[in-house]
Design a protein around this motif. Structure first.
Motif, PDB file in Angstrom:
ATOM      1  N   ARG B  48     -75.246  50.932  -4.754  1.00 32.10           N
ATOM      2  CA  ARG B  48     -75.734  52.304  -4.875  1.00 32.10           C
ATOM      3  C   ARG B  48     -75.552  52.876  -6.279  1.00 32.10           C
ATOM      4  NH1 ARG B  48     -76.921  56.097  -1.219  1.00 32.10           N
ATOM      5  NH2 ARG B  48     -76.355  54.713   0.479  1.00 32.10           N
ATOM      6  N   GLN B  49     -74.352  52.639  -6.839  1.00 34.82           N
ATOM      7  CA  GLN B  49     -74.102  53.204  -8.167  1.00 34.82           C
ATOM      8  C   GLN B  49     -75.021  52.601  -9.219  1.00 34.82           C
ATOM      9  OE1 GLN B  49     -70.049  52.307  -7.998  1.00 34.82           O
ATOM     10  NE2 GLN B  49     -69.422  54.402  -7.470  1.00 34.82           N
ATOM     11  N   GLN B  53     -77.422  54.515 -11.993  1.00 36.52           N
ATOM     12  CA  GLN B  53     -76.894  54.472 -13.348  1.00 36.52           C
ATOM     13  C   GLN B  53     -78.032  54.735 -14.344  1.00 36.52           C
ATOM     14  OE1 GLN B  53     -75.442  50.616 -14.463  1.00 36.52           O
ATOM     15  NE2 GLN B  53     -75.444  51.208 -16.605  1.00 36.52           N
TER      16      GLN B  53
END
Lengths: 283, 281
Positions: B48-49, B53
């Protein structure tokens, strides 16, 4: 070739003929009937309903534009690849393997690959930011950016579908006798003349197969589009899918399928006429 | 070939600049193929990150196998993966069982209707799959094959069978006829001669054909989506959950579709050009 005991070959092809009759010929006829009938009576209702559909004109236009944009580029890249790899000795195998990788990649996966690059916080926008072209995330795949979406889908299709053209072209180039080109060289033909006058005419059968196969596949474009743009970019197969799955209307879906079939057959006939090949060299 | 161009091209500087151009062109085209796959792998392993990003660097930072494993554990993924394997298995078995005998007949016999048969086989390539999948939904519901892996395998066989027949024809043509005739002379029946002499020699080519049938089925989206509801293949599953699944799940799905195919294409790379050379002859 053996002529006696002539029942053997028929016995050998019988299972495949029976299979294709049941699962290819019968459904084919059923679709045509489904498209041109209504409650069991011949009727143009489904075709009319298809043409009255708001997405109809757009999906025809999009499918054609995509094919016209994608197929020539794929052919050009494939010819460049074929010419390049012919000049390579060592490492040829590895290069060819890398170039054929997309052959094993489905259209859905190809769409997802390019989604990772072209989504808002994706690599393409990051690159543009790094180059100073962009200041914040731009969106390329929404219904507000139809031109960018078109290019995104075209790039993904070119990325995925060039491999098959390349394989057919390289196989065709391998069959061109070396002597032809050497003779032309001795008589002073430059690389361009050699390409246009010797190589291209000699790989006609390969060109023909590649163009037919790629064009028919381009008219079937669906999952790449769906993965990148959802329903923002209607194409013919996508409409058939929607009418069948969401609207549960098999008649209109069949009408779309028949339309795709007619277009594919027309394209095939045009190629067969336009690129003349000795009957003996046909597949 | 390369020696010739070198000897003709004149001054050494010119030669090396042409070589340089050639190799940079090749490198660029290799990158064109490989970099997008690398990037989707980063997307699948970044979680998810990774997706949010901004800006992205293209370097593998914050990458781990966990997001991909989490995707595999999502409900439906493993089952659809097994379904894909099942449908592809049926496709491989049927297209070889039905296609290889036809290929052998085409390679070894001259019979009336041979050309019509080849035309039938080639025609299947010119028709869109949509035209088969739609009415088959109706027939399959009647026959109890709707929403089953067997049904999907059957329709994928329509795609793979013509290919198998044409390719095995070329493979059997490559097995010298004299070997088979010698076996007959030494008292083998036709069937024995086939299994003792021809089959072992044709085996690698047939395995390559099987791999292709597998990839054809593994990658097919439209028919699998139309013909299944609960027993979806991986492609059909991904297509139907596409709009509601988060980005990194989509990338994980894409990577999962790509990996087996790439491995298989690697396994049969030697046959690729031979196969198309034969079938386009």
């Amino acid at each position: 070739m053996t002529k006696n005991r002539s029942w053997i070959p028929y016995l050998l092809i019988l299972p495949s003929v029976a299979f294709l009759a049941l699962l290819f010929i019968v459904p084919l006829l059923q679709t045509i009937w489904l498209a041109f009938s209504d409650n069991g009576v011949p009727s143009p209702a489904n075709a009319q309903r298809m043409m009255a559909d708001i997405n109809f004109t757009r999906s025809v236009k999009n499918t054609f534009l995509l094919t016209i944009a994608v197929v020539p580029v794929q052919l050009a890249i494939a010819l460049v690849m074929g010419t390049m790899v012919a000049k390579v000795g060592r490492g040829r195998e590895t290069i060819l393997w890398v170039w054929t990788i997309p052959l094993g990649i489905s259209d859905l996966a190809a769409g997802l690959v390019w989604l990772s690059i072209l989504q808002n916080s994706g690599y393409f926008n990051s690159l543009l930011l790094g180059l100073g072209v962009l200041e914040r995330q731009a969106s390329w795949l929404s219904y507000q950016t139809p031109v960018a979406l078109f290019f995104a889908i075209a790039v993904a299709e070119i990325w995925r579908g060039t491999a098959i053209v390349m394989v057919i072209i390289v196989a065709g180039l391998n069959q061109v006798p070396k002597e032809f080109r050497e003779a032309a060289e001795i008589f002073g033909a430059g690389p361009w003349t050699r390409f246009w006058r010797i190589t291209l005419p000699l790989i006609r059968p390969a060109l023909q197969s590649a163009l037919i196969l790629r064009t028919v596949l381009a008219f079937e474009v669906f999952a790449v589009v769906y993965a990148l743009g959802g329903r923002n970019f209607p194409v013919l197969v996508g409409e058939a899918y929607t009418w069948q799955n969401q609207n549960q209307n098999y008649g209109v879906a069949a009408a779309y399928a028949v339309l795709i079939m007619i277009i594919s057959l027309a394209a095939t006939l045009i190629y067969l006429k336009a690129i003349k090949v000795d009957p003996e060299r046909l597949p | 070939m390369s020696a010739q161009t070198t000897s003709k091209a004149g001054p050494a500087g010119f030669v090396s600049s042409r070589r340089w151009l050639l190799w940079s062109g090749i490198a660029a085209l290799c990158a064109w193929v490989l970099v997008p796959i690398y990037l989707v792998a980063l997307g699948a392993l970044g979680g998810r990150q990774g997706v949010y990003q901004w800006p992205k660097t293209g370097l593998p930072t914050g990458v781990s196998l966990d997001p991909f494993i989490l995707f595999l554990k999502t409900e439906g993924v493993l089952q659809s993966f097994l379904n894909s394997l099942g449908a592809a298995g049926i496709t491989v078995a049927l297209s070889i069982l039905l296609g290889a005998p036809a290929g052998y007949a085409l390679a070894r016999y001259n019979f009336h209707g041979k050309d019509s048969y080849r035309l039938l086989v080639l025609l299947t390539r010119a028709f869109p799959l949509a035209i088969l999948a739609l009415p088959l939904t109706v027939s399959f519901i009647k026959l109890g094959l709707y929403d089953t892996i067997i049904g999907v395998g059957l329709i994928h066989t329509v795609l793979a069978l013509p290919f198998a027949a044409l390719v095995t024809q070329g493979i059997f043509m490559g097995v010298p006829r004299e070997l088979e005739e010698a076996a007959w002379v030494f008292g083998c029946t036709r069937v024995q001669a086939f299994f003792k002499i021809v089959a072992p020699l044709a085996l690698p080519g047939i395995v390559a054909t099987a791999v292709f049938a597998f990839v054809i089925s593994w990658n097919e989206v439209f028919a699998a989506s139309v013909l299944t509801v609960r027993n979806r293949t991986l492609t059909a599953y991904l297509l139907t959950v596409l709009s509601e699944s988060p980005m990194h799940y989509r990338f994980a799905g894409g990577l999962m579709l790509i990996l087996p195919s790439v491995v298989f294409i690697f396994a049969v790379r030697r046959y690729l050009f031979a196969i198309w050379g034969i079938s386009s002859k």
